[in-house]
Design an enzyme around this catalytic site. Sequence first.
Site, PDB file in Angstrom:
ATOM      1  N   LYS A 221       0.817  -1.213   0.000  1.00  0.00           N
ATOM      2  CA  LYS A 221       0.000   0.000   0.000  1.00  0.00           C
ATOM      3  C   LYS A 221       0.851   1.264   0.000  1.00  0.00           C
ATOM      4  O   LYS A 221       2.049   1.239   0.263  1.00  0.00           O
ATOM      5  CB  LYS A 221      -0.959  -0.021   1.199  1.00  0.00           C
ATOM      6  CG  LYS A 221      -2.098  -1.009   1.006  1.00  0.00           C
ATOM      7  CD  LYS A 221      -3.169  -0.887   2.079  1.00  0.00           C
ATOM      8  CE  LYS A 221      -4.379  -1.769   1.720  1.00  0.00           C
ATOM      9  NZ  LYS A 221      -5.430  -1.708   2.770  1.00  0.00           N
ATOM     10  N   ARG A 255      -3.604 -10.323   5.151  1.00  0.00           N
ATOM     11  CA  ARG A 255      -4.116 -10.346   3.781  1.00  0.00           C
ATOM     12  C   ARG A 255      -3.016  -9.795   2.874  1.00  0.00           C
ATOM     13  O   ARG A 255      -2.602  -8.639   3.036  1.00  0.00           O
ATOM     14  CB  ARG A 255      -5.388  -9.501   3.683  1.00  0.00           C
ATOM     15  CG  ARG A 255      -6.035  -9.460   2.306  1.00  0.00           C
ATOM     16  CD  ARG A 255      -7.284  -8.576   2.340  1.00  0.00           C
ATOM     17  NE  ARG A 255      -7.940  -8.530   1.038  1.00  0.00           N
ATOM     18  CZ  ARG A 255      -7.652  -7.667   0.069  1.00  0.00           C
ATOM     19  NH1 ARG A 255      -6.693  -6.757   0.257  1.00  0.00           N
ATOM     20  NH2 ARG A 255      -8.300  -7.696  -1.081  1.00  0.00           N
TER      21      ARG A 255
END
Length: 277
Positions: A221, A255
């Site tokens: 991210k 995740r």
Amino acid sequence: MTINCKGELVDLTSPKVMGILNLTPDSFFDGGKYKDEGSILAQIEYMLTHGATFIDMGAYSSRPGAEHVTEEEELRRMIPVIDLVLKKFPDTLISVDTFRSKVASESIEHGAGIINDIAAGNLDDAMFATIAKYQVPYIMMHMKGTPQSMQKEAVYDNLINDLRYYFSEKIQEATSKKINDIIIDPGFGFAKTTAQNYTLLSHLNMFQTFGLPILIGLSRKSMIYKILESSPQEALNGTTALHTVALLKGANIIRAHDVKETVECVKLVEALKANTL
């Protein structure tokens, strides 16, 4: 700490890895990469072989500013892939990343075992009733607004206290509707600035007081690659570093795009914990 997934009790005392399969053409990291049966099945086999406990499929990109996708298009992308994967790998524990109750219900009918809702029911009033009906594990994430508007809403009185209050309210509502297996996801990158993401990570252990499994999604991210002045494609090392921090602070499910490296990270942190005096 266990969840019941399709009749299988999954023990989350030892952290598990959830591999990501994006079925969208515009995902920030791997958009459009998995668009034919061969590439989908090869990636699923790779993730399962390298230790993924769950596979999380998403057909609606939730990256900041992502384009809106109709419910019909989301179903068109999702359902055939669930069928394809379970025909080839029938024991796969599939998580479906959706905030729509109709997509959730049809996915469960086709064999999905977990629903991963970025909106925790806020974008579909029927979601909680759907989860209660099917009694599948439910991941409720923290987000403000929508994927299109969330980055304008990263304003908090006190980030950690505000998120703890949000989850206490959501958990109470979900349990009152007989939802049993709840997993909380603090929502890194969703209505949070880079600085807020790091504040959240440093205080992740404060969410253990709910006594529920904690899922974290940090993989590649912008909170990583902006600090490193790189790109999502170059963010694997940074991702692994932050996965280590998250595991040390109590994360139960990671995740991730990179299953092999994440499983290795879990093994090393578990060895560290087992040998700490």
